[in-house]
Design a protein around this motif. Sequence first.
Motif, short mmCIF file in Angstrom:
data_model
loop_
_atom_site.label_atom_id
_atom_site.label_comp_id
_atom_site.label_asym_id
_atom_site.label_seq_id
_atom_site.Cartn_x
_atom_site.Cartn_y
_atom_site.Cartn_z
N ILE A 1 0.86 -1.00 0.11
CA ILE A 1 0.10 -0.10 0.08
C ILE A 1 1.13 1.09 0.04
O ILE A 1 1.82 1.19 0.84
CB ILE A 1 -1.01 -0.19 1.32
N ASP A 2 0.42 2.40 -0.66
CA ASP A 2 1.23 3.66 -0.73
C ASP A 2 0.73 4.40 1.05
O ASP A 2 -0.16 4.50 1.02
CB ASP A 2 0.36 4.47 -2.01
N ILE A 3 1.95 4.37 1.86
CA ILE A 3 1.14 5.42 3.05
C ILE A 3 1.54 7.03 2.90
O ILE A 3 3.19 7.33 2.48
CB ILE A 3 2.20 4.84 3.99
N ILE A 4 0.42 7.57 2.42
CA ILE A 4 0.54 9.07 1.87
C ILE A 4 0.56 9.77 3.43
O ILE A 4 -0.27 9.70 4.11
CB ILE A 4 -0.26 9.72 1.22
N ILE A 5 1.52 9.89 3.97
CA ILE A 5 1.83 11.29 5.37
C ILE A 5 1.44 12.65 5.48
O ILE A 5 2.12 13.63 4.32
CB ILE A 5 3.10 11.22 6.38
N ALA A 6 0.40 12.43 5.95
CA ALA A 6 -0.45 14.02 5.58
C ALA A 6 0.46 15.95 6.15
O ALA A 6 1.82 15.24 6.83
CB ALA A 6 -2.06 14.54 6.41
N LYS A 7 0.42 16.55 5.29
CA LYS A 7 1.81 17.78 5.62
C LYS A 7 1.10 19.11 6.11
O LYS A 7 0.05 19.63 4.81
CB LYS A 7 2.70 17.89 5.12
N PRO A 8 0.99 19.62 6.64
CA PRO A 8 1.51 19.23 8.44
C PRO A 8 0.14 18.06 9.49
O PRO A 8 -0.75 18.96 8.95
CB PRO A 8 1.76 20.65 8.96
#
Length: 304
Positions: free
Chosen positions: A3-10
């Motif tokens: 799975i692609d894990i996308i960390i939201a910023k901020p």
Amino acid sequence: MSIDIIIAKPSGFCGNEKFGVRGAIFKAIQASKQYPGKTYLLGEIVHNSHVVKQLEEEFSIKTVQSISEIPQGSAVVLRAHGSAPSVYQQAKKQELVVVDATCPLVSSVQNKARKLASEGKRIIYLASSSSHDEAISVYHQAPNSTILTTLDKIHTLSIDDPKNTVVLTQTTLSTLETESALSRLKKKYPELTIVPHICPATTARQKAVIKLAKEVGFVIIVGHPTSSNSNRLREVAQDSGAEAYIVDTEKELKSNWFIGKTKVVVSSGASTPDWLTEKVVEKIKTITQTDNSQHNKSINYLLP
Ligand code: F3S
């Protein structure tokens, strides 16, 4: 499955050494060095029990629920969400050193409430819950002039003198729900003054989650159940059409959530330490057998 894990910023802790959650923790740690063994937190300094536990275990900072439990001459760290004026008076009476970790953005709403009350205005303070610490701290600045209400109840209010009434808000409300509730209220009472105080950190975290929720459709928020801003992140993700969950730790992740998913967005509340989010990300990788290279680490530890 991978799975692609996308960390939201901020995402994660707000502020810096001078304000927000980072500022509050920084002040507590500094106080523990200046008053070793004699530093007390009055209630949770931020709404995350893992942060509080770390401060207790690594810096010997004790947490109490009532100021009367603190021995004379100790230091009391007042929470980021603000405190009622009676707390300051009591601290003075007990000869405590006050380390005020109130976020300046909360102080600004408190000051506004006092100023409006001194000008003879009526105040409606809109909160996520009437028992939230920030709501209590603002309400007690001018209790005789303030009506404390919540998003689900604001429309039941009957406002006698809208021209002389000002609506203030908690700093961590849902931007989506608040905008819609306040615009309906303004339509009903056009003479009402509305001064929203949702803070930039809350707005930026929600904006990032709303955008990614629409694009990806699957969001996990890392945050404590008592954290208003973390709960609001899950709500705005859901309101933006995504399947959204909130977890306190990696142990609450369920493997069936990931069946058939190719992407997941991970965000965290302003009171969630990065190390906790990182554990959640690592567990997602284990559940989905995702290779380590697929998410971009950006860890900024305050409490390693
Ligand atoms: Fe302050 Fe907003 Fe953080 S009010 S504590 S900067 S969430």
